[in-house]
Scaffold this motif. Structure first.
Motif, PDB file in Angstrom:
ATOM      1  N   PHE A  77       0.832  -1.194   0.000  1.00  0.00           N
ATOM      2  CA  PHE A  77       0.000   0.000   0.000  1.00  0.00           C
ATOM      3  C   PHE A  77       0.873   1.253   0.000  1.00  0.00           C
ATOM      4  O   PHE A  77       1.757   1.418   0.841  1.00  0.00           O
ATOM      5  CB  PHE A  77      -0.919   0.005   1.225  1.00  0.00           C
ATOM      6  N   ALA A  78       0.607   2.148  -0.956  1.00  0.00           N
ATOM      7  CA  ALA A  78       1.313   3.424  -1.089  1.00  0.00           C
ATOM      8  C   ALA A  78       2.826   3.242  -1.194  1.00  0.00           C
ATOM      9  O   ALA A  78       3.575   4.172  -0.905  1.00  0.00           O
ATOM     10  CB  ALA A  78       0.969   4.358   0.074  1.00  0.00           C
ATOM     11  N   GLU A  79       3.238   2.055  -1.611  1.00  0.00           N
ATOM     12  CA  GLU A  79       4.673   1.749  -1.757  1.00  0.00           C
ATOM     13  C   GLU A  79       5.439   1.968  -0.451  1.00  0.00           C
ATOM     14  O   GLU A  79       6.626   2.313  -0.452  1.00  0.00           O
ATOM     15  CB  GLU A  79       5.310   2.583  -2.875  1.00  0.00           C
ATOM     16  N   MET A  80       4.771   1.722   0.675  1.00  0.00           N
ATOM     17  CA  MET A  80       5.403   1.926   1.972  1.00  0.00           C
ATOM     18  C   MET A  80       6.177   0.699   2.444  1.00  0.00           C
ATOM     19  O   MET A  80       7.164   0.816   3.159  1.00  0.00           O
ATOM     20  CB  MET A  80       4.347   2.289   3.016  1.00  0.00           C
TER      21      MET A  80
END
Length: 309
Positions: free
Chosen positions: A262-265
Protein backbone atom coordinates in the motif's frame (compact mmCIF):
# COMPACT_ATOMS: atom_id res chain seq x y z
CA UNK A 1 -4.10 -20.12 -6.30
CA UNK A 2 -1.01 -19.93 -4.11
CA UNK A 3 0.46 -16.50 -3.56
CA UNK A 4 3.84 -16.01 -5.22
CA UNK A 5 6.66 -15.88 -2.69
CA UNK A 6 8.17 -12.43 -2.19
CA UNK A 7 11.63 -11.91 -3.67
CA UNK A 8 14.29 -11.58 -0.97
CA UNK A 9 18.05 -11.37 -0.55
CA UNK A 10 18.45 -15.15 -0.66
CA UNK A 11 17.31 -14.98 -4.30
CA UNK A 12 20.35 -12.93 -5.38
CA UNK A 13 22.45 -14.79 -7.94
CA UNK A 14 26.02 -15.66 -7.05
CA UNK A 15 28.04 -12.44 -6.97
CA UNK A 16 31.47 -14.08 -6.66
CA UNK A 17 34.10 -12.11 -8.56
CA UNK A 18 32.04 -8.92 -8.62
CA UNK A 19 32.93 -5.67 -6.86
CA UNK A 20 30.46 -3.15 -5.46
CA UNK A 21 30.73 0.26 -3.82
CA UNK A 22 27.96 1.23 -1.40
CA UNK A 23 27.96 4.81 -0.15
CA UNK A 24 26.71 5.59 3.35
CA UNK A 25 27.25 1.97 4.29
CA UNK A 26 27.87 2.18 8.03
CA UNK A 27 24.23 1.78 9.12
CA UNK A 28 20.66 1.25 8.03
CA UNK A 29 19.95 0.46 4.40
CA UNK A 30 23.62 0.75 3.53
CA UNK A 31 24.97 -1.97 5.79
CA UNK A 32 21.96 -4.19 4.97
CA UNK A 33 22.88 -3.83 1.28
CA UNK A 34 26.53 -4.57 2.00
CA UNK A 35 25.67 -7.64 4.04
CA UNK A 36 23.40 -9.13 1.37
CA UNK A 37 25.90 -8.57 -1.47
CA UNK A 38 28.83 -9.93 0.55
CA UNK A 39 26.81 -13.00 1.54
CA UNK A 40 26.15 -13.57 -2.17
CA UNK A 41 29.90 -13.53 -2.82
CA UNK A 42 30.72 -9.95 -3.83
CA UNK A 43 33.62 -7.86 -2.65
CA UNK A 44 31.93 -4.78 -1.21
CA UNK A 45 33.54 -1.44 -0.42
CA UNK A 46 31.87 0.54 2.34
CA UNK A 47 32.33 4.18 1.26
CA UNK A 48 31.79 6.13 4.48
CA UNK A 49 32.55 9.51 6.00
CA UNK A 50 33.59 8.05 9.38
CA UNK A 51 36.06 5.21 8.87
CA UNK A 52 35.89 4.13 12.51
CA UNK A 53 32.14 3.65 12.29
CA UNK A 54 32.58 2.00 8.93
CA UNK A 55 34.99 -0.54 10.37
CA UNK A 56 32.54 -1.29 13.17
CA UNK A 57 29.77 -1.82 10.61
CA UNK A 58 32.00 -4.03 8.46
CA UNK A 59 32.63 -6.17 11.53
CA UNK A 60 28.94 -7.04 11.67
CA UNK A 61 29.11 -8.83 8.31
CA UNK A 62 29.58 -12.44 9.36
CA UNK A 63 29.85 -15.74 7.48
CA UNK A 64 29.91 -14.09 4.05
CA UNK A 65 31.17 -15.80 0.90
CA UNK A 66 32.53 -12.48 -0.25
CA UNK A 67 34.57 -9.79 1.49
CA UNK A 68 34.31 -6.20 2.67
CA UNK A 69 36.61 -3.23 3.03
CA UNK A 70 36.20 0.34 4.22
CA UNK A 71 37.28 3.52 2.42
CA UNK A 72 36.68 7.13 3.38
CA UNK A 73 34.24 9.19 1.33
CA UNK A 74 32.58 12.44 2.39
CA UNK A 75 29.94 13.33 -0.18
CA UNK A 76 29.61 16.81 1.33
CA UNK A 77 33.20 17.58 0.28
CA UNK A 78 34.07 17.41 -3.42
CA UNK A 79 37.78 17.10 -2.63
CA UNK A 80 36.99 13.87 -0.75
CA UNK A 81 34.90 12.64 -3.68
CA UNK A 82 37.77 13.33 -6.07
CA UNK A 83 40.26 11.64 -3.75
CA UNK A 84 38.10 8.51 -3.50
CA UNK A 85 37.69 8.29 -7.28
CA UNK A 86 41.36 8.97 -7.96
CA UNK A 87 42.35 6.07 -5.72
CA UNK A 88 40.12 3.59 -7.56
CA UNK A 89 41.68 0.89 -9.76
CA UNK A 90 40.12 -2.08 -11.47
CA UNK A 91 36.60 -2.92 -12.57
CA UNK A 92 33.62 -1.76 -10.54
CA UNK A 93 30.54 -3.83 -11.27
CA UNK A 94 28.05 -2.02 -9.04
CA UNK A 95 28.00 1.56 -7.81
CA UNK A 96 25.21 1.99 -5.28
CA UNK A 97 24.53 5.61 -4.40
CA UNK A 98 22.84 4.99 -1.08
CA UNK A 99 24.07 7.70 1.30
CA UNK A 100 21.80 10.54 2.24
CA UNK A 101 20.66 13.06 4.81
CA UNK A 102 17.00 13.84 5.45
CA UNK A 103 15.00 16.80 6.76
CA UNK A 104 17.92 18.39 8.58
CA UNK A 105 18.25 22.02 9.70
CA UNK A 106 19.65 24.36 7.08
CA UNK A 107 23.37 23.76 6.53
CA UNK A 108 26.00 23.97 3.82
CA UNK A 109 28.52 21.48 2.45
CA UNK A 110 32.22 22.29 2.42
CA UNK A 111 31.75 23.65 -1.12
CA UNK A 112 28.84 25.88 -0.10
CA UNK A 113 25.96 23.78 -1.44
CA UNK A 114 22.71 23.30 0.45
CA UNK A 115 23.50 20.18 2.49
CA UNK A 116 20.72 17.86 1.33
CA UNK A 117 21.00 18.77 -2.35
CA UNK A 118 24.80 18.75 -2.08
CA UNK A 119 25.09 15.39 -0.33
CA UNK A 120 22.19 13.44 -1.79
CA UNK A 121 22.59 14.63 -5.38
CA UNK A 122 25.72 16.64 -6.19
CA UNK A 123 28.14 14.41 -4.28
CA UNK A 124 26.75 11.32 -5.99
CA UNK A 125 26.67 13.11 -9.36
CA UNK A 126 30.39 13.85 -9.10
CA UNK A 127 31.28 10.41 -7.75
CA UNK A 128 29.36 8.59 -10.49
CA UNK A 129 30.87 10.55 -13.35
CA UNK A 130 34.40 10.20 -11.96
CA UNK A 131 34.02 6.43 -11.47
CA UNK A 132 32.00 5.74 -14.61
CA UNK A 133 34.96 4.59 -16.76
CA UNK A 134 35.44 1.74 -14.27
CA UNK A 135 31.78 0.70 -14.00
CA UNK A 136 30.95 -2.49 -15.89
CA UNK A 137 27.33 -3.22 -15.04
CA UNK A 138 25.15 -0.60 -13.38
CA UNK A 139 24.66 2.43 -11.17
CA UNK A 140 21.81 2.29 -8.64
CA UNK A 141 20.75 5.50 -6.91
CA UNK A 142 18.50 5.42 -3.86
CA UNK A 143 15.65 7.91 -4.21
CA UNK A 144 12.46 8.28 -2.18
CA UNK A 145 8.71 8.51 -2.46
CA UNK A 146 9.26 11.99 -1.00
CA UNK A 147 10.06 13.18 -4.52
CA UNK A 148 6.27 13.34 -5.03
CA UNK A 149 5.70 15.87 -2.25
CA UNK A 150 4.02 19.00 -3.69
CA UNK A 151 6.95 21.26 -2.78
CA UNK A 152 9.04 19.17 -5.17
CA UNK A 153 6.76 19.06 -8.19
CA UNK A 154 9.63 20.85 -9.92
CA UNK A 155 13.30 21.59 -9.41
CA UNK A 156 13.94 25.05 -7.98
CA UNK A 157 16.33 25.92 -10.79
CA UNK A 158 16.24 29.61 -9.93
CA UNK A 159 17.36 28.83 -6.36
CA UNK A 160 18.67 25.26 -6.06
CA UNK A 161 20.23 25.96 -2.66
CA UNK A 162 16.97 27.46 -1.32
CA UNK A 163 18.61 30.61 0.00
CA UNK A 164 16.96 33.85 1.10
CA UNK A 165 14.38 32.29 3.39
CA UNK A 166 13.25 29.66 0.86
CA UNK A 167 14.69 26.77 2.87
CA UNK A 168 12.55 24.19 4.60
CA UNK A 169 13.89 20.75 5.57
CA UNK A 170 11.22 18.82 3.66
CA UNK A 171 11.41 20.98 0.54
CA UNK A 172 15.17 20.51 0.42
CA UNK A 173 14.92 16.77 0.98
CA UNK A 174 12.20 16.18 -1.58
CA UNK A 175 14.05 18.30 -4.14
CA UNK A 176 17.19 16.21 -3.61
CA UNK A 177 15.22 13.01 -4.14
CA UNK A 178 13.62 14.40 -7.30
CA UNK A 179 17.16 15.23 -8.42
CA UNK A 180 18.17 11.58 -7.85
CA UNK A 181 15.51 10.42 -10.29
CA UNK A 182 16.23 13.07 -12.90
CA UNK A 183 19.92 12.21 -12.62
CA UNK A 184 19.14 8.53 -13.25
CA UNK A 185 16.99 9.43 -16.26
CA UNK A 186 19.66 11.58 -17.91
CA UNK A 187 22.52 9.24 -17.00
CA UNK A 188 20.71 6.37 -18.71
CA UNK A 189 20.07 8.56 -21.76
CA UNK A 190 23.75 9.44 -22.03
CA UNK A 191 24.90 5.86 -21.54
CA UNK A 192 22.50 4.66 -24.24
CA UNK A 193 23.62 7.41 -26.62
CA UNK A 194 27.22 6.28 -26.16
CA UNK A 195 26.22 2.66 -26.78
CA UNK A 196 27.73 1.87 -23.39
CA UNK A 197 26.52 -1.39 -21.78
CA UNK A 198 26.07 0.13 -18.31
CA UNK A 199 22.62 0.77 -16.88
CA UNK A 200 21.40 3.47 -14.54
CA UNK A 201 18.55 2.52 -12.21
CA UNK A 202 16.90 3.90 -9.09
CA UNK A 203 15.17 2.42 -6.07
CA UNK A 204 13.36 3.55 -2.97
CA UNK A 205 12.89 1.65 0.30
CA UNK A 206 9.35 2.68 1.22
CA UNK A 207 9.11 3.39 4.93
CA UNK A 208 12.15 1.76 6.46
CA UNK A 209 13.22 2.24 10.06
CA UNK A 210 16.71 3.75 9.90
CA UNK A 211 18.64 6.39 11.82
CA UNK A 212 17.84 9.04 9.16
CA UNK A 213 14.57 9.95 10.83
CA UNK A 214 16.33 10.70 14.10
CA UNK A 215 18.03 13.75 12.56
CA UNK A 216 14.80 15.47 11.47
CA UNK A 217 14.81 19.20 12.16
CA UNK A 218 11.27 19.01 13.58
CA UNK A 219 10.72 17.64 17.09
CA UNK A 220 7.14 16.78 16.15
CA UNK A 221 8.19 14.87 13.03
CA UNK A 222 10.88 13.04 15.00
CA UNK A 223 8.25 11.89 17.49
CA UNK A 224 5.85 10.81 14.75
CA UNK A 225 8.65 9.03 12.91
CA UNK A 226 9.65 7.18 16.08
CA UNK A 227 6.08 5.89 16.47
CA UNK A 228 5.89 5.00 12.79
CA UNK A 229 9.24 3.23 12.86
CA UNK A 230 8.06 1.09 15.74
CA UNK A 231 4.65 0.10 14.46
CA UNK A 232 4.50 0.56 10.68
CA UNK A 233 7.96 0.62 9.11
CA UNK A 234 9.92 -2.19 7.55
CA UNK A 235 13.29 -3.02 9.03
CA UNK A 236 16.45 -2.05 7.17
CA UNK A 237 16.86 -5.51 5.60
CA UNK A 238 13.41 -5.30 4.02
CA UNK A 239 14.00 -1.67 3.09
CA UNK A 240 17.19 -2.63 1.24
CA UNK A 241 15.42 -5.15 -0.99
CA UNK A 242 14.42 -2.66 -3.74
CA UNK A 243 18.05 -1.53 -3.97
CA UNK A 244 19.28 -5.11 -4.12
CA UNK A 245 16.65 -5.99 -6.73
CA UNK A 246 17.71 -3.05 -8.88
CA UNK A 247 21.36 -4.01 -8.42
CA UNK A 248 21.11 -7.68 -9.31
CA UNK A 249 18.07 -8.38 -11.51
CA UNK A 250 17.86 -8.05 -15.29
CA UNK A 251 15.94 -4.77 -15.57
CA UNK A 252 15.86 -2.08 -18.26
CA UNK A 253 17.91 1.05 -17.80
CA UNK A 254 16.12 3.89 -15.95
CA UNK A 255 13.95 1.39 -14.07
CA UNK A 256 12.64 2.50 -10.68
CA UNK A 257 12.08 -0.13 -8.00
CA UNK A 258 10.10 0.16 -4.77
CA UNK A 259 7.87 -1.90 -2.45
CA UNK A 260 4.70 -3.43 -3.86
CA UNK A 261 2.47 -2.76 -0.83
CA UNK A 262 0.00 0.00 0.00
CA UNK A 263 1.31 3.42 -1.09
CA UNK A 264 4.67 1.75 -1.76
CA UNK A 265 5.40 1.93 1.97
CA UNK A 266 6.36 -1.71 2.47
CA UNK A 267 6.36 -5.06 0.69
CA UNK A 268 8.38 -6.92 -1.89
CA UNK A 269 10.38 -5.15 -4.60
CA UNK A 270 8.69 -4.34 -7.88
CA UNK A 271 8.86 -1.75 -10.66
CA UNK A 272 7.07 1.44 -9.59
CA UNK A 273 6.15 4.77 -11.16
CA UNK A 274 7.64 8.25 -10.89
CA UNK A 275 5.94 11.59 -10.70
CA UNK A 276 5.58 13.59 -13.90
CA UNK A 277 8.30 15.94 -12.66
CA UNK A 278 10.69 13.00 -12.24
CA UNK A 279 9.97 11.84 -15.80
CA UNK A 280 10.69 15.15 -17.55
CA UNK A 281 13.69 14.81 -19.89
CA UNK A 282 14.01 18.59 -20.28
CA UNK A 283 14.38 19.05 -16.53
CA UNK A 284 16.81 16.13 -16.45
CA UNK A 285 19.08 17.83 -19.00
CA UNK A 286 18.78 21.18 -17.21
CA UNK A 287 19.73 19.57 -13.88
CA UNK A 288 22.66 17.75 -15.46
CA UNK A 289 24.09 20.96 -16.89
CA UNK A 290 23.61 22.80 -13.59
CA UNK A 291 25.29 19.93 -11.74
CA UNK A 292 28.27 19.98 -14.08
CA UNK A 293 28.64 23.72 -13.52
CA UNK A 294 28.39 23.43 -9.74
CA UNK A 295 30.74 20.46 -9.32
CA UNK A 296 33.15 20.99 -12.21
CA UNK A 297 32.65 17.31 -13.11
CA UNK A 298 31.38 16.30 -16.54
CA UNK A 299 30.18 13.14 -18.23
CA UNK A 300 33.35 11.31 -19.36
CA UNK A 301 34.25 10.37 -22.91
CA UNK A 302 33.82 6.74 -22.03
CA UNK A 303 35.62 5.05 -24.90
CA UNK A 304 38.69 7.25 -24.50
CA UNK A 305 38.65 7.02 -20.71
CA UNK A 306 38.32 3.23 -20.78
CA UNK A 307 41.17 2.90 -23.26
CA UNK A 308 43.40 5.00 -21.00
CA UNK A 309 42.88 2.76 -17.95
Amino acid sequence: MAKQQQWNASDIDDQTGRTAVVTGANSGLGIATVDALARAGAHVVLAVRDVRRGEAAAGTVKDAKGSVEVRRLDLADLSSVREFAASWTGDLDLLINNAGVMNIPEARTKDGFEMQFGTNHLGHFALTNLLLPYVTDRVVTVASGAHKIPSSNHMHFDNLHLTGGAYSPMTAYSQSKLANLLFTLELQSRLASEGWPVRALAAHPGWAATNLQGHDASVVRRALMAVGNRFFAQDSKAGALPTLYAATQDLPGASYVGPDGFAEMRGGPTLVGRSAAASDPVSAVHLWRASEELTGVTFPQLSEAKAAL
